[in-house]
Structures are given as structure tokens and as C-alpha cells.
Design a protein around this motif. Sequence first.
Motif, PDB file in Angstrom:
ATOM      1  N   LYS A   1       0.702  -1.278   0.011  1.00 54.60           N
ATOM      2  CA  LYS A   1       0.126   0.205   0.082  1.00 54.60           C
ATOM      3  C   LYS A   1       1.016   1.748  -0.393  1.00 54.60           C
ATOM      4  O   LYS A   1       0.555   2.125  -0.906  1.00 54.60           O
ATOM      5  N   GLU A   2       1.698   1.250   1.001  1.00 58.10           N
ATOM      6  CA  GLU A   2       2.830   2.523   0.759  1.00 58.10           C
ATOM      7  C   GLU A   2       3.654   2.712  -0.715  1.00 58.10           C
ATOM      8  O   GLU A   2       3.610   3.592  -0.891  1.00 58.10           O
ATOM      9  N   ARG A   3       3.975   1.207  -1.305  1.00 62.05           N
ATOM     10  CA  ARG A   3       5.078   1.827  -1.894  1.00 62.05           C
ATOM     11  C   ARG A   3       4.351   1.889  -3.321  1.00 62.05           C
ATOM     12  O   ARG A   3       4.812   2.013  -4.690  1.00 62.05           O
ATOM     13  N   GLY A   4       2.992   0.892  -3.249  1.00 61.43           N
ATOM     14  CA  GLY A   4       2.507  -0.074  -4.851  1.00 61.43           C
ATOM     15  C   GLY A   4       2.269   1.163  -5.663  1.00 61.43           C
ATOM     16  O   GLY A   4       1.295   2.470  -4.647  1.00 61.43           O
ATOM     17  N   VAL A   5       1.661   1.397  -6.933  1.00 58.98           N
ATOM     18  CA  VAL A   5       1.016   2.677  -7.120  1.00 58.98           C
ATOM     19  C   VAL A   5       0.199   1.088  -8.293  1.00 58.98           C
ATOM     20  O   VAL A   5       0.791   0.930  -9.693  1.00 58.98           O
ATOM     21  N   ASN A   6      -1.571   1.835  -8.491  1.00 61.56           N
ATOM     22  CA  ASN A   6      -1.848   1.539  -9.309  1.00 61.56           C
ATOM     23  C   ASN A   6      -2.033  -0.176  -9.155  1.00 61.56           C
ATOM     24  O   ASN A   6      -2.314  -0.646 -10.798  1.00 61.56           O
ATOM     25  N   LEU A   7      -1.695  -0.595  -8.092  1.00 60.23           N
ATOM     26  CA  LEU A   7      -1.537  -1.773  -7.828  1.00 60.23           C
ATOM     27  C   LEU A   7      -3.333  -2.690  -8.850  1.00 60.23           C
ATOM     28  O   LEU A   7      -2.704  -4.002  -9.292  1.00 60.23           O
ATOM     29  N   GLN A   8      -4.015  -1.959  -8.693  1.00 57.03           N
ATOM     30  CA  GLN A   8      -5.390  -3.094  -9.761  1.00 57.03           C
ATOM     31  C   GLN A   8      -4.790  -3.304 -10.892  1.00 57.03           C
ATOM     32  O   GLN A   8      -5.688  -4.250 -11.819  1.00 57.03           O
ATOM     33  N   ASN A   9      -4.183  -2.481 -11.498  1.00 58.38           N
ATOM     34  CA  ASN A   9      -3.512  -2.491 -13.020  1.00 58.38           C
ATOM     35  C   ASN A   9      -2.606  -3.063 -13.132  1.00 58.38           C
ATOM     36  O   ASN A   9      -2.170  -3.132 -14.471  1.00 58.38           O
ATOM     37  N   GLN A  10      -1.774  -4.140 -12.355  1.00 58.07           N
ATOM     38  CA  GLN A  10      -0.782  -4.394 -12.034  1.00 58.07           C
ATOM     39  C   GLN A  10      -0.926  -6.193 -12.447  1.00 58.07           C
ATOM     40  O   GLN A  10      -1.828  -6.564 -12.234  1.00 58.07           O
ATOM     41  N   ARG A  11      -0.156  -7.308 -12.792  1.00 59.22           N
ATOM     42  CA  ARG A  11       0.763  -7.944 -12.578  1.00 59.22           C
ATOM     43  C   ARG A  11       1.303  -8.211 -11.431  1.00 59.22           C
ATOM     44  O   ARG A  11       2.791  -7.951 -11.298  1.00 59.22           O
ATOM     45  N   ILE A  12       1.056  -8.517 -10.969  1.00 56.93           N
ATOM     46  CA  ILE A  12       1.465  -9.004  -9.392  1.00 56.93           C
ATOM     47  C   ILE A  12       1.846 -10.262  -9.101  1.00 56.93           C
ATOM     48  O   ILE A  12       1.243 -11.139  -9.692  1.00 56.93           O
ATOM     49  N   ALA A  13       4.080 -10.254  -8.822  1.00 59.22           N
ATOM     50  CA  ALA A  13       4.651 -11.768  -8.803  1.00 59.22           C
ATOM     51  C   ALA A  13       4.822 -12.498  -7.390  1.00 59.22           C
ATOM     52  O   ALA A  13       4.862 -11.400  -6.750  1.00 59.22           O
ATOM     53  N   ILE A  14       4.565 -13.192  -7.321  1.00 62.13           N
ATOM     54  CA  ILE A  14       4.628 -13.888  -6.214  1.00 62.13           C
ATOM     55  C   ILE A  14       5.743 -15.382  -6.045  1.00 62.13           C
ATOM     56  O   ILE A  14       5.506 -16.043  -7.203  1.00 62.13           O
ATOM     57  N   SER A  15       7.147 -15.254  -5.443  1.00 59.58           N
ATOM     58  CA  SER A  15       7.785 -16.619  -5.722  1.00 59.58           C
ATOM     59  C   SER A  15       7.696 -17.020  -4.294  1.00 59.58           C
ATOM     60  O   SER A  15       8.233 -16.178  -3.553  1.00 59.58           O
ATOM     61  N   HIS A  16       8.407 -18.529  -3.955  1.00 62.11           N
ATOM     62  CA  HIS A  16       8.372 -19.216  -3.216  1.00 62.11           C
ATOM     63  C   HIS A  16       8.783 -20.206  -3.120  1.00 62.11           C
ATOM     64  O   HIS A  16       9.410 -20.895  -3.732  1.00 62.11           O
ATOM     65  N   GLY A  17       9.454 -19.864  -1.645  1.00 64.63           N
ATOM     66  CA  GLY A  17      11.031 -21.201  -1.172  1.00 64.63           C
ATOM     67  C   GLY A  17      10.057 -22.362  -1.314  1.00 64.63           C
ATOM     68  O   GLY A  17      10.714 -23.507   0.075  1.00 64.63           O
ATOM     69  N   ASP A  18       9.123 -23.533  -2.474  1.00 63.64           N
ATOM     70  CA  ASP A  18       9.025 -24.628  -1.936  1.00 63.64           C
ATOM     71  C   ASP A  18       7.784 -24.283  -1.222  1.00 63.64           C
ATOM     72  O   ASP A  18       7.580 -25.492  -0.515  1.00 63.64           O
ATOM     73  N   ASP A  19       6.865 -23.608  -1.229  1.00 63.14           N
ATOM     74  CA  ASP A  19       5.680 -23.362   0.431  1.00 63.14           C
ATOM     75  C   ASP A  19       4.666 -23.016  -0.603  1.00 63.14           C
ATOM     76  O   ASP A  19       4.545 -21.661  -0.278  1.00 63.14           O
ATOM     77  N   ILE A  20       4.226 -23.908  -1.490  1.00 64.09           N
ATOM     78  CA  ILE A  20       2.738 -23.282  -2.495  1.00 64.09           C
ATOM     79  C   ILE A  20       1.523 -22.476  -1.581  1.00 64.09           C
ATOM     80  O   ILE A  20       0.916 -22.143  -1.839  1.00 64.09           O
ATOM     81  N   ASP A  21       1.756 -23.036  -0.115  1.00 57.32           N
ATOM     82  CA  ASP A  21       0.551 -22.621   0.474  1.00 57.32           C
ATOM     83  C   ASP A  21       0.238 -21.794   0.852  1.00 57.32           C
ATOM     84  O   ASP A  21      -0.334 -20.340   1.211  1.00 57.32           O
ATOM     85  N   VAL A  22       2.055 -21.163   1.360  1.00 59.34           N
ATOM     86  CA  VAL A  22       1.916 -19.584   2.365  1.00 59.34           C
ATOM     87  C   VAL A  22       1.115 -19.168   0.646  1.00 59.34           C
ATOM     88  O   VAL A  22       1.423 -17.568   1.251  1.00 59.34           O
ATOM     89  N   ALA A  23       2.304 -19.068  -0.695  1.00 55.93           N
ATOM     90  CA  ALA A  23       1.901 -18.405  -1.706  1.00 55.93           C
ATOM     91  C   ALA A  23       0.804 -17.782  -2.110  1.00 55.93           C
ATOM     92  O   ALA A  23       0.162 -17.178  -2.726  1.00 55.93           O
ATOM     93  N   ASN A  24      -0.272 -18.865  -2.196  1.00 59.86           N
ATOM     94  CA  ASN A  24      -1.751 -18.505  -2.058  1.00 59.86           C
ATOM     95  C   ASN A  24      -2.776 -18.122  -0.795  1.00 59.86           C
ATOM     96  O   ASN A  24      -3.325 -17.188  -1.584  1.00 59.86           O
ATOM     97  N   GLU A  25      -2.001 -18.150   0.627  1.00 57.72           N
ATOM     98  CA  GLU A  25      -2.036 -17.569   0.849  1.00 57.72           C
ATOM     99  C   GLU A  25      -2.258 -16.066   0.699  1.00 57.72           C
ATOM    100  O   GLU A  25      -2.499 -15.540   0.753  1.00 57.72           O
ATOM    101  N   MET A  26      -1.400 -15.826   0.586  1.00 60.08           N
ATOM    102  CA  MET A  26      -0.423 -14.135   0.484  1.00 60.08           C
ATOM    103  C   MET A  26      -1.191 -13.319  -1.426  1.00 60.08           C
ATOM    104  O   MET A  26      -1.241 -12.810  -0.801  1.00 60.08           O
ATOM    105  N   LYS A  27      -1.524 -14.905  -1.891  1.00 63.01           N
ATOM    106  CA  LYS A  27      -2.039 -14.482  -3.045  1.00 63.01           C
ATOM    107  C   LYS A  27      -3.527 -14.199  -3.117  1.00 63.01           C
ATOM    108  O   LYS A  27      -4.163 -13.120  -3.212  1.00 63.01           O
ATOM    109  N   ALA A  28      -4.084 -14.211  -2.015  1.00 62.00           N
ATOM    110  CA  ALA A  28      -5.614 -14.886  -1.600  1.00 62.00           C
ATOM    111  C   ALA A  28      -5.975 -13.177  -0.677  1.00 62.00           C
ATOM    112  O   ALA A  28      -6.402 -11.923  -0.881  1.00 62.00           O
ATOM    113  N   LEU A  29      -4.207 -12.535  -0.248  1.00 62.65           N
ATOM    114  CA  LEU A  29      -4.438 -11.537   1.054  1.00 62.65           C
ATOM    115  C   LEU A  29      -4.367 -10.580  -0.328  1.00 62.65           C
ATOM    116  O   LEU A  29      -4.821  -9.618  -0.318  1.00 62.65           O
ATOM    117  N   ILE A  30      -3.575 -10.322  -0.685  1.00 62.08           N
ATOM    118  CA  ILE A  30      -3.288  -9.223  -2.506  1.00 62.08           C
ATOM    119  C   ILE A  30      -4.263  -9.227  -3.111  1.00 62.08           C
ATOM    120  O   ILE A  30      -4.727  -7.865  -3.502  1.00 62.08           O
TER     121      ILE A  30
END
Length: 285
Positions: free
Chosen positions: A220-249
Motif C-alpha cells: 500500500k505504501e509503495r505500490g502505484v495503481n496495483l489493481q492494473n498490475q501483474r503482481i508476482a509471488i515466488s516461493h521457496g517450495d511452500d505453495i500454501d503460503v504463496a496462495n495465502e499471500m495471493k488471496a490477501l493481495i
Amino acid sequence: MSVQIIADSASDLPIDYFEENSLLFLPLTVDLNGEQLKDQIEASPKKIYDAMREGAIAKTSQVSPHVFKETFTDLAKNGTPAVYVAFSSELSGTYQTAMMIRNEVLEEYPEAELSIIDSKCASLGYGLAVMYANELAQEGKSFTEIDQTIRNHCPKIEHIFTVDNLEYLARGGRISKTSAFVGGLLNIKPILHVEDGKLIPLEKIRGRKKVLKRIIEIMKERGVNLQNQRIAISHGDDIDVANEMKALIEQEFSPKEVYIHYVGAVIGAHSGPGTLAIFFLNAEK
């Protein structure tokens, strides 16, 4: 495409992406207990993380000069303009080697159009820059347009990292071993970001839930126009936490796309299993 896009394996984009989009892929090397493996070709992220959990030491080395020489010479011979978006020069010697080989090739083929861009990015932050370069090439943009656009674009890519186990950062000298031990006892999770191509500690948070919440606040502090972006998430073999982060985003920003893939072996060798990284833009394209 009139311009060939090149990237290396530290972009953490899957091999399939390179093949489907006709991009050139250059692998870094992973040393796993003395065995030299080509990143993503002979060493999958899953294989490296499983080995690290069992105590293996993984080290990495840059793209070889021979691979650069062969790749750049073939492009120059064929008169194909090319843009190589490279892994951050602050995290690998790959960019410097590429520049050295480029200069050698230009001595033999002075008319060749070959650009090397120091992305100052890592993992899918670097991957986002490569995806944008590919889109520009698919649109038929010129060599100069792609080169200048990506050079201007890379500094706008935010990288926010957190790790599950401080021990791996301690091994790489990012934090002291004492800090790693005490932090592990207290369930302290660091938040790091990339500043001018370097991975820099930002904050320390206690507990994973609080870390994820704080990452949303940073976006929220740093992003600009996040609703129109492609946001990326990478994970160290923990897809569950990546999906949790995705849901929050998605709940908070409703972005155009959330792209998830592994933190590859090159970054993961230093950050360890359980790493989570989020990438987004702090300015308009």
C-alpha cells in the motif's frame, strides 16, 4: 519478433515460458555437494530445496563465458538484434561477464545490435522485466525502444522478501549467526527488499501472519495503481503460503494478474526453503 530477448535462469521464469515465447535461456550453475548442475535444466528448485533440508550446501556460479560467446556470436552472425536483460550485477558476476563477451563479439561484428541491461532485479522481479521485454518484442517494438523502455522500467520494480529460516541468510553473511539463532528461537521473520540491486534487511517481524499483513501494508505504501498490475509471488517450495499471500493481495488490491512460481535455485541457495517474495511496481509503466 524482430528483436531477440535473452534472459538467464535467475529470472525464475519456467523453461516453458522461454520455449513458448521463443526467448533465449541462459542457465547459471548450481553446485550441490560438489556436483555442477545447470539451473532449471539439471537442477529443479524442488531438488535443491529437498537437498538443503537434509543439510546439503548449495552454491551458485554465473553463466559461463563460453555460453555467452556462442550465443552472442550466433546472433551477430545472423544479424539479429538482441536485448539481454541480466540478473542484478550486485548479486552475480553474470552481467559483467556478459559485457566483456559482448565487447569481444562487437570487435568482430561491429554492426551487431546487442544490448546488455543490468536489471538490478532478482527472482520474479527480474522475471517481470523479462515478461515486459517479451511483450514489447511481440508488439514489434524496435531494438532501441525495447532497450530504453526496459532500462527505465527496471528501477520501478519493488522486491519484498521474507525467509522462513534465518540460518541460510547467516551462511551468506547477510546476518550474524547469533542473530539467526536468537531469531529462530523467537520466531522472528525478517523482511528484506532490493535497493539498487542489493538485498537489504528492512524490518524484523515476529510470526508469519504478522509478516504477511506487513507485506500488504508495504505494498500500500509503495505500490502505484496495483489493481492494473501483474503482481508476482515466488516461493521457496511452500505453495500454501504463496496462495495465502495471493488471496490477501487479491482481497486488498484486485490486481489484473497474480503470477506464482518458485524462487529458483540461484536465489534459493542463499535464502533457503520457505522463502516468500512479492514483486510489484512503484510507478506506472
